[in-house]
Design a protein around this motif. Structure first.
Motif, short mmCIF file in Angstrom:
data_model
loop_
_atom_site.label_atom_id
_atom_site.label_comp_id
_atom_site.label_asym_id
_atom_site.label_seq_id
_atom_site.Cartn_x
_atom_site.Cartn_y
_atom_site.Cartn_z
N GLU A 109 0.83 -1.21 0.00
CA GLU A 109 0.00 0.00 0.00
C GLU A 109 0.86 1.25 0.00
N LEU A 110 1.97 1.23 0.76
CA LEU A 110 2.86 2.39 0.77
C LEU A 110 3.51 2.62 -0.58
N VAL A 111 3.90 1.53 -1.26
CA VAL A 111 4.51 1.65 -2.59
C VAL A 111 3.52 2.29 -3.56
N ILE A 112 2.30 1.80 -3.58
CA ILE A 112 1.27 2.36 -4.47
C ILE A 112 1.02 3.82 -4.12
N PHE A 113 0.96 4.14 -2.83
CA PHE A 113 0.74 5.52 -2.41
C PHE A 113 1.85 6.44 -2.92
N TYR A 114 3.10 6.02 -2.77
CA TYR A 114 4.22 6.86 -3.21
C TYR A 114 4.28 6.97 -4.74
N ILE A 115 3.90 5.92 -5.44
CA ILE A 115 3.85 5.99 -6.91
C ILE A 115 2.79 7.00 -7.35
N LEU A 116 1.64 6.98 -6.71
CA LEU A 116 0.58 7.94 -7.06
C LEU A 116 1.00 9.38 -6.74
N ILE A 117 1.69 9.58 -5.62
CA ILE A 117 2.18 10.92 -5.27
C ILE A 117 3.21 11.38 -6.30
N MET A 118 4.11 10.49 -6.70
CA MET A 118 5.11 10.87 -7.70
C MET A 118 4.45 11.20 -9.03
N MET A 119 3.44 10.44 -9.41
CA MET A 119 2.74 10.74 -10.66
C MET A 119 2.07 12.11 -10.60
N MET A 120 1.60 12.48 -9.43
CA MET A 120 0.93 13.76 -9.29
C MET A 120 1.90 14.92 -9.43
N PHE A 121 3.15 14.75 -9.00
CA PHE A 121 4.12 15.84 -9.07
C PHE A 121 5.02 15.79 -10.29
N VAL A 122 5.35 14.60 -10.79
CA VAL A 122 6.29 14.48 -11.90
C VAL A 122 5.65 14.91 -13.22
N ARG A 123 4.43 14.55 -13.45
CA ARG A 123 3.76 14.87 -14.72
C ARG A 123 3.67 16.37 -14.99
N PRO A 124 3.21 17.18 -14.02
CA PRO A 124 3.20 18.63 -14.28
C PRO A 124 4.60 19.21 -14.47
N PHE A 125 5.58 18.67 -13.74
CA PHE A 125 6.95 19.14 -13.90
C PHE A 125 7.46 18.85 -15.31
N LEU A 126 7.19 17.65 -15.81
CA LEU A 126 7.63 17.30 -17.16
C LEU A 126 6.91 18.14 -18.21
N ASP A 127 5.62 18.38 -18.03
CA ASP A 127 4.88 19.24 -18.97
C ASP A 127 5.45 20.65 -18.98
N PHE A 128 5.78 21.19 -17.81
CA PHE A 128 6.37 22.51 -17.72
C PHE A 128 7.74 22.54 -18.38
N TYR A 129 8.53 21.50 -18.15
CA TYR A 129 9.87 21.42 -18.73
C TYR A 129 9.81 21.37 -20.26
N HIS A 130 8.91 20.54 -20.81
CA HIS A 130 8.79 20.43 -22.26
C HIS A 130 8.24 21.71 -22.87
N LYS A 131 7.31 22.37 -22.20
CA LYS A 131 6.78 23.64 -22.71
C LYS A 131 7.86 24.71 -22.70
N ARG A 132 8.65 24.76 -21.65
CA ARG A 132 9.73 25.75 -21.55
C ARG A 132 10.82 25.46 -22.57
N LYS A 133 11.12 24.19 -22.77
CA LYS A 133 12.14 23.81 -23.75
C LYS A 133 11.66 24.11 -25.16
N GLY A 134 10.37 23.96 -25.44
CA GLY A 134 9.82 24.22 -26.76
C GLY A 134 9.77 25.69 -27.11
N ASN A 135 9.70 26.56 -26.11
CA ASN A 135 9.63 28.01 -26.35
C ASN A 135 10.98 28.59 -26.72
N LYS A 136 12.05 27.91 -26.44
CA LYS A 136 13.39 28.46 -26.75
C LYS A 136 13.76 28.32 -28.17
#
Length: 74
Positions: free
Chosen positions: A47-74
């Motif tokens: 249960e802890l592993v699944i919980f931490y995976i879900l938390i990582m998905m919640m934070f990593v996805r927006p970070f990657l979207d922001f990174y790709h958007k910022r990289k595409g604007n240059k």
């Protein structure tokens, strides 16, 4: 204000239900309050592993979207 009061009422009802179940299982009040207020004490490893995976998905996805958007604007 009505939403907050309804949410608090539901929270109190659920906590009372949890405390009642723990009392029926034979736990003392201190252990019952500890498991009701901090559910990580009663989680298993899977249960802890699944919980931490879900938390990582919640934070990593927006970070990657922001990174790709910022990289595409240059």
């Amino acid at each position: 204000m009505k939403n907050i009061s309804i949410s608090m009422f539901i929270l109190i009802c659920l906590l009372l239900c949890i405390l009642g179940i723990d009392k029926v299982l034979g736990l003392n009040m201190r252990a019952s309050l500890r498991t009701a207020t901090n559910p990580f004490y009663v989680m298993h490893i899977g249960e802890l592993v699944i919980f931490y995976i879900l938390i990582m998905m919640m934070f990593v996805r927006p970070f990657l979207d922001f990174y790709h958007k910022r990289k595409g604007n240059k």
